[in-house]
Design a protein around this motif. Sequence first.
Motif, short mmCIF file in Angstrom:
data_model
loop_
_atom_site.label_atom_id
_atom_site.label_comp_id
_atom_site.label_asym_id
_atom_site.label_seq_id
_atom_site.Cartn_x
_atom_site.Cartn_y
_atom_site.Cartn_z
N MET A 1 9.92 60.17 -28.40
CA MET A 1 10.75 61.26 -28.92
C MET A 1 10.31 62.60 -28.32
SD MET A 1 11.04 62.57 -32.88
CE MET A 1 11.84 64.14 -33.21
N GLN A 2 11.32 63.45 -28.03
CA GLN A 2 11.00 64.80 -27.56
C GLN A 2 10.25 65.56 -28.64
OE1 GLN A 2 15.40 65.48 -26.54
NE2 GLN A 2 14.37 67.07 -25.38
N ASP A 3 9.49 66.57 -28.23
CA ASP A 3 8.86 67.43 -29.23
C ASP A 3 9.96 68.08 -30.06
OD1 ASP A 3 6.33 66.88 -28.44
OD2 ASP A 3 6.13 68.65 -27.14
N PRO A 4 9.78 68.10 -31.40
CA PRO A 4 10.85 68.67 -32.22
C PRO A 4 10.98 70.18 -32.02
CG PRO A 4 8.93 68.18 -33.56
CD PRO A 4 8.66 67.61 -32.20
N VAL A 5 12.22 70.64 -32.02
CA VAL A 5 12.50 72.07 -31.99
C VAL A 5 12.40 72.63 -33.40
CG1 VAL A 5 14.31 73.80 -31.55
CG2 VAL A 5 13.94 71.92 -29.93
N ALA A 6 12.74 71.76 -34.39
CA ALA A 6 12.73 72.19 -35.79
C ALA A 6 12.11 71.11 -36.67
CB ALA A 6 14.15 72.49 -36.26
N ILE A 7 11.50 71.57 -37.75
CA ILE A 7 11.00 70.68 -38.80
C ILE A 7 11.76 71.01 -40.07
CG2 ILE A 7 9.02 70.04 -40.24
CD1 ILE A 7 7.22 70.89 -37.84
N ILE A 8 12.34 69.98 -40.69
CA ILE A 8 13.05 70.14 -41.96
C ILE A 8 12.19 69.53 -43.05
CG2 ILE A 8 15.13 69.55 -43.29
CD1 ILE A 8 16.57 69.16 -40.57
N VAL A 9 11.95 70.27 -44.11
CA VAL A 9 11.18 69.75 -45.25
C VAL A 9 12.16 69.39 -46.36
CG1 VAL A 9 9.37 70.21 -46.94
CG2 VAL A 9 9.19 71.18 -44.64
N ASN A 113 3.11 75.39 -37.68
CA ASN A 113 2.23 74.23 -37.82
C ASN A 113 2.36 73.68 -39.24
OD1 ASN A 113 1.26 74.55 -35.22
ND2 ASN A 113 -0.44 75.86 -35.86
N VAL A 114 2.63 72.40 -39.33
CA VAL A 114 2.85 71.77 -40.63
C VAL A 114 1.90 70.58 -40.79
CG1 VAL A 114 4.52 70.52 -42.07
CG2 VAL A 114 5.28 72.45 -40.67
N LYS A 115 1.23 70.54 -41.94
CA LYS A 115 0.37 69.40 -42.27
C LYS A 115 1.01 68.64 -43.44
CE LYS A 115 -3.96 71.57 -40.78
NZ LYS A 115 -5.31 72.02 -41.19
N ALA A 116 1.17 67.33 -43.24
CA ALA A 116 1.78 66.49 -44.27
C ALA A 116 0.90 65.30 -44.55
CB ALA A 116 3.17 66.04 -43.83
N LYS A 117 0.77 64.98 -45.82
CA LYS A 117 -0.01 63.80 -46.20
C LYS A 117 0.88 62.57 -46.14
CE LYS A 117 -3.03 62.02 -49.86
NZ LYS A 117 -3.62 62.30 -51.18
N ASN A 118 0.45 61.58 -45.40
CA ASN A 118 1.14 60.30 -45.39
C ASN A 118 0.76 59.58 -46.69
OD1 ASN A 118 1.73 57.50 -45.05
ND2 ASN A 118 1.86 57.83 -42.83
N VAL A 119 1.71 59.51 -47.61
CA VAL A 119 1.42 58.98 -48.95
C VAL A 119 0.95 57.53 -48.88
CG1 VAL A 119 2.38 58.55 -51.25
CG2 VAL A 119 3.06 60.59 -49.98
N SER A 120 1.44 56.78 -47.90
CA SER A 120 1.06 55.36 -47.76
C SER A 120 -0.39 55.20 -47.31
CB SER A 120 1.98 54.65 -46.76
OG SER A 120 3.30 54.69 -47.21
N SER A 121 -0.76 55.94 -46.27
CA SER A 121 -2.09 55.76 -45.69
C SER A 121 -3.13 56.74 -46.21
CB SER A 121 -2.02 55.90 -44.17
OG SER A 121 -1.69 57.25 -43.81
N GLY A 122 -2.65 57.86 -46.78
CA GLY A 122 -3.57 58.90 -47.24
C GLY A 122 -4.00 59.85 -46.14
N GLU A 123 -3.57 59.58 -44.91
CA GLU A 123 -3.95 60.43 -43.78
C GLU A 123 -3.14 61.72 -43.73
OE1 GLU A 123 -3.66 58.24 -40.16
OE2 GLU A 123 -4.98 56.62 -40.84
N ILE A 124 -3.76 62.76 -43.17
CA ILE A 124 -3.07 64.02 -42.95
C ILE A 124 -2.51 64.01 -41.53
CG2 ILE A 124 -3.27 66.53 -42.80
CD1 ILE A 124 -3.51 65.53 -45.65
N GLU A 125 -1.21 64.23 -41.42
CA GLU A 125 -0.54 64.27 -40.12
C GLU A 125 -0.15 65.71 -39.80
OE1 GLU A 125 1.43 59.82 -40.78
OE2 GLU A 125 2.71 61.59 -40.81
N GLU A 126 -0.21 66.07 -38.54
CA GLU A 126 0.11 67.44 -38.13
C GLU A 126 1.32 67.45 -37.20
OE1 GLU A 126 -3.01 70.05 -37.03
OE2 GLU A 126 -4.55 68.96 -38.17
N TYR A 127 2.20 68.43 -37.45
CA TYR A 127 3.40 68.59 -36.65
C TYR A 127 3.56 70.07 -36.30
CZ TYR A 127 4.30 64.07 -38.86
OH TYR A 127 4.18 62.79 -39.31
#
Length: 377
Positions: A1-9, A113-127
């Motif tokens: 996937m291309q780098d996102p231009v936008a992040i929607i929460v 910069n957005v940090k989101a917790k992956n509820v399944s794995s508990g890991e913090i993902e960065e976008y």
Amino acid sequence: MQDPVAIIVGAGPSGLATSACLNQHSIPHIVLEREDCYASLWKKYTYDRLHLHLRKQFCELPHVSFPVSYPAYVPKDQFLQYLEDYVSHFKISPMYQRSVEFASFNEEAKKWNVKAKNVSSGEIEEYSARFLVVASGETSNPFIPEVEGLNTFTGDVLHSTEFKNGKTYCDKNVLVVGSGNSGMEIALDLANHGARTSIAIRSPIHILSREMVYLGLTMMKYFSMGIVDKVMVMLSKLVYGDLRKHGISRPTEGPFFMKVAYGKYPVFDVGTYKKIKSGEIQVLPALESIRGEEVVFVNGQSHPFDTIVFCTGFERSTHKWLKGDNYLLNEDGIPKPSYPNHWKGKDGLYCVGLSRRGLYGASADAQNVVNDIKALV
């Protein structure tokens, strides 16, 4: 996937509308959703009898009308089918179980910069992306007010998001707290299923029929809000009479003004008032305290209940994770700029669905935001 231009929460109707518009223009983006499905409020946390409160032409998402076969006031199941078809048509693919915990603008990189917790794995993902769209909605986290002695209540306590229907409450004493549309409709459903139903009404409310609201929305195209409000109040008085006889007072400000100024909807009556008038639903004032099964009200009276349903709305958590924004959203997660300029912040920050204008407002916001992004990329 291309780098996102936008992040929607958020992947509620607001997030879906924004994603659809971005896909229309082939603008790469991601949608982060904390639940395990899109439109989770509609799918998991609404009562069975729910219909859209406005006629379907006021509730359409961008670029897709409701089927002609749908009734004027769309029931929950058909609205969910509409959303399923919408997601499929626009090939929307939210990233589920991503709970956003932090978002800030990087001045150097000119990106969010957005940090989101992956509820399944508990890991913090960065976008990261150039644009950030807050589409987490007006109805984020269920709110139950603090009531003295609530922890001593011997019956069941639930929020409106946990209520499905009144079938299991036949012959039980049930108190509904809150007189918005959810409270009024849940009280009606309980009464229809044989519950001994009471509703606590703390503040003055406008009661209008669906037809009155439709007339008001139509009149707003041609007349000032002040004139429309006068007509609405006059019609309400003609149809419903003196509400004070039943323990309800009308506000001094008009229904459309209150919707715009405070986000407070009038009550769209679908049969509750008739039950109040007949005594099948008892109107009580605000709660003061609770002692065991007894609920004490501000007028000094007390009544025993088996169940309390809090229809007391939601609170937003945007301020906990969105950092560095002193312009667009206040601490309650509502836009500071006044309508119609409420959707655009600074440094590529936007919000969708927070104009207090329902699905119609969310649809307009999504199109405005995407047109703005398109002009900048």
